[in-house]
Design a protein around this motif. Structure first.
Motif, PDB file in Angstrom:
ATOM      1  N   GLY A 133      -3.850  -0.450  -2.454  1.00  0.00           N
ATOM      2  CA  GLY A 133      -3.388   0.937  -2.555  1.00  0.00           C
ATOM      3  C   GLY A 133      -3.974   1.662  -3.744  1.00  0.00           C
ATOM      4  N   THR A 137       2.387   1.858  -3.445  1.00  0.00           N
ATOM      5  CA  THR A 137       1.380   2.381  -4.375  1.00  0.00           C
ATOM      6  C   THR A 137       1.070   3.838  -4.070  1.00  0.00           C
ATOM      7  OG1 THR A 137       0.438   0.177  -4.521  1.00  0.00           O
ATOM      8  CG2 THR A 137      -0.916   1.975  -5.317  1.00  0.00           C
ATOM      9  N   TYR A 138       0.960   4.157  -2.790  1.00  0.00           N
ATOM     10  CA  TYR A 138       0.701   5.548  -2.399  1.00  0.00           C
ATOM     11  C   TYR A 138       1.816   6.464  -2.903  1.00  0.00           C
ATOM     12  CZ  TYR A 138       0.445   9.695   0.530  1.00  0.00           C
ATOM     13  OH  TYR A 138       0.407  10.987   0.962  1.00  0.00           O
ATOM     14  N   VAL A 183       0.846  -1.199   0.000  1.00  0.00           N
ATOM     15  CA  VAL A 183       0.000   0.000   0.000  1.00  0.00           C
ATOM     16  C   VAL A 183       0.883   1.250   0.000  1.00  0.00           C
ATOM     17  CG1 VAL A 183      -1.664   1.334   1.366  1.00  0.00           C
ATOM     18  CG2 VAL A 183      -1.986  -1.120   1.080  1.00  0.00           C
TER      19      VAL A 183
END
Length: 171
Positions: free
Chosen positions: A149, A46-47, A43
């Motif tokens: 994410g 991806t963020y 996550v």
């Protein structure tokens, strides 16, 4: 078509997150809860990728950066766990001895197994097994974290593609 977002730096940071938290003795227990640190690293990767990219990222981008973060996390976690296991080995051995001494009701087979456990620095085979396990788990759950994410952080309003002229409505 939008340009592909850069994946190396977000994957590295997500992998460091995974590896460090997975190698620490007490904190690593968070991975027992649905591989929390591995999913969190996917996550995070991806963020970071979405924050550094002006266009929405695709699910494939999120899955790939999560996969890469899982690979990096597996390697980092294995490397960091070697000295930690060497330091914690004597402490674990003392704990096992105390458990055995304080519980006379243990079956003799269990007592023998606990006494013969090789607690300390793992050998080459143990380290390779740990690396393979960390990498398989990291790839699978890192990808799931990357997809999560994308669902959480994908940009909603997209700018026009490069090279187009935006026409404003009359006032």
């Amino acid at each position: 078509m939008y340009p592909a977002p850069a994946k190396q730096q977000p994957a590295l940071y997500g992998g460091l997150f995974i590896g460090v938290l997975s190698a620490l003795p007490i904190i690593s227990a968070g991975n027992c809860v649905c591989c929390m640190w591995v999913i969190g690293g996917g996550v995070l990767a991806t963020y970071l990728m979405q924050q550094n990219h002006p266009y929405p990222i695709t699910a494939a981008d999120g899955a790939l950066v999560g996969l890469l973060a899982g690979l990096v996390g597996g390697v980092v976690g294995t490397i960091l766990s070697i000295p930690i296991d060497m330091m914690m080995g004597p402490v674990m051995k003392q704990m096992m001895e105390r458990i055995i001494a304080s519980n006379p009701d243990f079956p003799s087979e269990t007592r023998t197994m606990l006494e013969n456990m090789n607690v300390g620095a793992p050998g080459v085979v143990g380290t390779l097994m740990k690396l393979m396990t960390f990498m398989v788990v990291g790839v699978i759950f890192g990808m799931l974290g990357g997809l999560l994410g994308v669902a959480l952080f994908k940009k909603k309003d997209t700018p026009p593609p490069p090279g187009t002229v935006e026409v404003l409505p009359p006032v």
